[in-house]
Design an enzyme around this catalytic site. Structure first.
Site, PDB file in Angstrom:
ATOM      1  N   ASN A 156       0.831  -1.211   0.000  1.00 17.70           N
ATOM      2  CA  ASN A 156       0.000   0.000   0.000  1.00 17.70           C
ATOM      3  C   ASN A 156       0.863   1.256   0.000  1.00 17.70           C
ATOM      4  O   ASN A 156       0.344   2.363   0.113  1.00 17.70           O
ATOM      5  CB  ASN A 156      -0.977   0.020   1.193  1.00 17.70           C
ATOM      6  CG  ASN A 156      -0.269   0.158   2.521  1.00 17.70           C
ATOM      7  OD1 ASN A 156       0.955   0.065   2.595  1.00 17.70           O
ATOM      8  ND2 ASN A 156      -1.032   0.354   3.590  1.00 17.70           N
TER       9      ASN A 156
ATOM     10  N   THR B 137       5.006   2.995   3.616  1.00 21.26           N
ATOM     11  CA  THR B 137       6.424   3.349   3.825  1.00 21.26           C
ATOM     12  C   THR B 137       7.285   2.860   2.664  1.00 21.26           C
ATOM     13  O   THR B 137       8.419   3.295   2.522  1.00 21.26           O
ATOM     14  CB  THR B 137       6.995   2.747   5.130  1.00 21.26           C
ATOM     15  OG1 THR B 137       6.944   1.312   5.016  1.00 21.26           O
ATOM     16  CG2 THR B 137       6.224   3.204   6.347  1.00 21.26           C
TER      17      THR B 137
ATOM     18  N   ASP C 170      -3.911  -2.618   0.340  1.00 21.72           N
ATOM     19  CA  ASP C 170      -3.684  -2.658   1.792  1.00 21.72           C
ATOM     20  C   ASP C 170      -4.086  -4.047   2.283  1.00 21.72           C
ATOM     21  O   ASP C 170      -5.254  -4.439   2.140  1.00 21.72           O
ATOM     22  CB  ASP C 170      -4.560  -1.566   2.442  1.00 21.72           C
ATOM     23  CG  ASP C 170      -4.350  -1.487   3.946  1.00 21.72           C
ATOM     24  OD1 ASP C 170      -3.984  -2.509   4.569  1.00 21.72           O
ATOM     25  OD2 ASP C 170      -4.571  -0.405   4.501  1.00 21.72           O
TER      26      ASP C 170
ATOM     27  N   LEU D 264       5.530  -9.895   4.311  1.00 17.32           N
ATOM     28  CA  LEU D 264       6.482  -8.920   4.866  1.00 17.32           C
ATOM     29  C   LEU D 264       5.827  -7.594   5.251  1.00 17.32           C
ATOM     30  O   LEU D 264       6.475  -6.751   5.868  1.00 17.32           O
ATOM     31  CB  LEU D 264       7.603  -8.635   3.846  1.00 17.32           C
ATOM     32  CG  LEU D 264       8.833  -9.560   3.853  1.00 17.32           C
ATOM     33  CD1 LEU D 264       8.444 -10.999   3.534  1.00 17.32           C
ATOM     34  CD2 LEU D 264       9.871  -9.079   2.846  1.00 17.32           C
TER      35      LEU D 264
ATOM     36  N   ASN E  40      -5.504 -12.107   6.874  1.00 17.80           N
ATOM     37  CA  ASN E  40      -5.883 -12.136   5.452  1.00 17.80           C
ATOM     38  C   ASN E  40      -4.871 -12.924   4.619  1.00 17.80           C
ATOM     39  O   ASN E  40      -5.244 -13.703   3.741  1.00 17.80           O
ATOM     40  CB  ASN E  40      -6.003 -10.707   4.908  1.00 17.80           C
ATOM     41  CG  ASN E  40      -7.233  -9.995   5.451  1.00 17.80           C
ATOM     42  OD1 ASN E  40      -8.186 -10.637   5.883  1.00 17.80           O
ATOM     43  ND2 ASN E  40      -7.213  -8.674   5.435  1.00 17.80           N
TER      44      ASN E  40
ATOM     45  N   GLY F 272      -5.295 -16.571   5.365  1.00 14.30           N
ATOM     46  CA  GLY F 272      -6.538 -17.061   4.749  1.00 14.30           C
ATOM     47  C   GLY F 272      -6.331 -17.325   3.270  1.00 14.30           C
ATOM     48  O   GLY F 272      -6.810 -18.322   2.720  1.00 14.30           O
TER      49      GLY F 272
ATOM     50  N   TYR G 175       4.379  -2.949  18.033  1.00  9.00           N
ATOM     51  CA  TYR G 175       5.097  -3.725  17.002  1.00  9.00           C
ATOM     52  C   TYR G 175       5.376  -5.141  17.519  1.00  9.00           C
ATOM     53  O   TYR G 175       5.069  -6.127  16.847  1.00  9.00           O
ATOM     54  CB  TYR G 175       6.406  -3.013  16.644  1.00  9.00           C
ATOM     55  CG  TYR G 175       7.247  -3.721  15.606  1.00  9.00           C
ATOM     56  CD1 TYR G 175       6.755  -3.979  14.330  1.00  9.00           C
ATOM     57  CD2 TYR G 175       8.552  -4.124  15.906  1.00  9.00           C
ATOM     58  CE1 TYR G 175       7.545  -4.622  13.372  1.00  9.00           C
ATOM     59  CE2 TYR G 175       9.346  -4.758  14.947  1.00  9.00           C
ATOM     60  CZ  TYR G 175       8.838  -5.002  13.681  1.00  9.00           C
ATOM     61  OH  TYR G 175       9.616  -5.635  12.736  1.00  9.00           O
TER      62      TYR G 175
ATOM     63  N   LYS H  12       3.690  -8.779  16.108  1.00  4.76           N
ATOM     64  CA  LYS H  12       4.442  -9.904  15.537  1.00  4.76           C
ATOM     65  C   LYS H  12       4.267 -11.163  16.379  1.00  4.76           C
ATOM     66  O   LYS H  12       4.243 -12.283  15.850  1.00  4.76           O
ATOM     67  CB  LYS H  12       5.922  -9.543  15.433  1.00  4.76           C
ATOM     68  CG  LYS H  12       6.234  -8.474  14.397  1.00  4.76           C
ATOM     69  CD  LYS H  12       6.096  -8.962  12.960  1.00  4.76           C
ATOM     70  CE  LYS H  12       6.582  -7.919  11.969  1.00  4.76           C
ATOM     71  NZ  LYS H  12       6.502  -8.362  10.569  1.00  4.76           N
TER      72      LYS H  12
END
Ligand code: NAD
Ligand code: UDP
Length: 316
Positions: free
Chosen positions: A32, A35, A56, A73, A99, A102, A145, A149
């Protein structure tokens, strides 16, 4: 193989695109661009077998046709980014990973999660083996963060155990190289940009915290080996050569032949709150299971990175 890379326009993702395409695979890079940058993959625009999809991953991911593997990633790994976008960070780690998993289940695709050494938090065991459960402050600023993870790892194992998806978890330690954003806020681009422009290198606090730095080509090699293995439990990927941030600052100055000074500063925002004191990967499992270990020395990797940064900074 037909392979999806989420976060494919990012630093590591774009290098992974290069390697997989040169191995003859079809690559779909999804990003998306929050960054990441199209500049990182501009050289691939017309490459046969390469497609970029602007999407996204926290929204439903639809891919037509078959898919053999997904490297997941997409994330906001720089402290500056996740401190500034805490909810987006949690969403991409949680909903984005859901997502992507899935999709892997629906397509029968192999799945690799790019996890992080941050799952160990501020570690009480040194160096860190995969068996260490970590020391994370869930409600601190880094928690967004780290916990995103940790949740992503738990979700990945659940899809493996419940649905039989062929999953893999790479715990990536500090990785650097060309295409890192100059203003990314992480220590390598910060010091490199400062050294190349003759500005003072900003060592936070007293510079005694330690890190271990892996060159991006070594890391990408490890990711590909892990994806192609049968290993489902986490594997550390990183360079075990550890040094203090102050030693690292001196090395960057030496390699770039810079005249910059070093300044010690205490950031007033939250970026050094819960900042791990030490970090060094135990890569025994990567060595034995994947036959992998880093081959690029820090000096050589920094020279290659400096050469790339010089072009972007226009300071040659
Ligand atoms: P990066 O910021 O360059 O790449 C992340 C990419 O994800 C960016 O291109 C960004 O635009 C994209 N992204 C973020 N949210 C998204 C969303 N919701 N949908 C689609 N795309 C999205 O960072 P990187 O250093 O290349 O990191 C890549 C992966 O490796 C991340 O998962 C990171 O957590 C992990 N990792 C990196 C390091 C390191 O030192 N570089 C260390 C540990 C783990
Ligand atoms: N750091 C520093 N000066 C900088 C940027 C970072 O001293 O300009 C320190 C930071 O506090 C941390 C280490 O360098 O101890 C590595 O920081 P980075 O943001 O690269 O990633 P981290 O390893 O913390 O995820």
């Amino acid at each position: 193989m037909r392979i999806l890379i989420t976060g494919g326009a990012g630093f590591i993702g774009s290098h992974l695109c290069d390697v997989l395409l040169s191995g003859g695979h079809e690559v779909i890079a999804m990003d998306n661009l929050i960054t990441g940058s199209l500049r990182n993959i501009a050289h691939l625009k017309d490459a046969p077998g390469f497609v970029f999809v602007h999407h996204d991953v926290t929204e439903y991911i639809a891919i037509e046709g078959s898919l053999d593997a997904i490297y997941h990633l997409a994330s906001l790994p720089s402290p500056v980014d996740y401190l500034g976008m805490p909810i987006k960070t949690l969403k991409v780690g949680a909903i984005g990973t859901l997502n992507a998993l899935g999709l892997a289940k629906a397509k029968g695709a192999r799945f690799l999660l790019a996890s992080t050494s941050e799952v160990y938090g501020d570690p009480l065991i040194h160096p860190q083996p995969e068996s260490y459960w970590g020391n994370v402050n869930p409600v601190g600023p880094r928690g967004v963060y780290d916990e995103s993870k940790r949740f992503a790892e738990a979700l990945t194992m659940a899809y493996c155990r419940t649905h039989g998806v062929s999953t893999h978890i790479a715990r990536i330690f500090n990785t650097y190289g060309p295409r890192m954003r100059l203003n990314d806020g992480r220590v390598v681009p910060n010091f490199m940009a400062q050294a190349l422009q003759g500005a003072p290198l900003t060592v936070y606090d007293d510079g005694s915290r330690t890190r271990s730095f892996c060159y991006v080509s070594d890391l990408v090699d490890g990711l590909v080996r892990l994806m192609n293995s049968d290993e489902t439990m986490p594997v550390n990927l990183g360079n075990p050569r550890e040094m203090t941030i102050l030693q690292f600052a001196r090395l960057v100055i030496e390699v770039t032949e810079s005249r910059s000074e070093i300044v010690f500063i205490a950031p007033t925002d939250q970026r050094t709150k819960d900042d791990p004191q030490t970090r060094q990967p135990d890569i025994t499992r990567a060595r034995t299971i994947l036959g992998w270990e880093p081959g690029v020395s820090l000096e050589e990797g920094l020279r290659l990175t400096a050469a790339a940064f010089v072009q972007r900074l226009d300071v040659a």
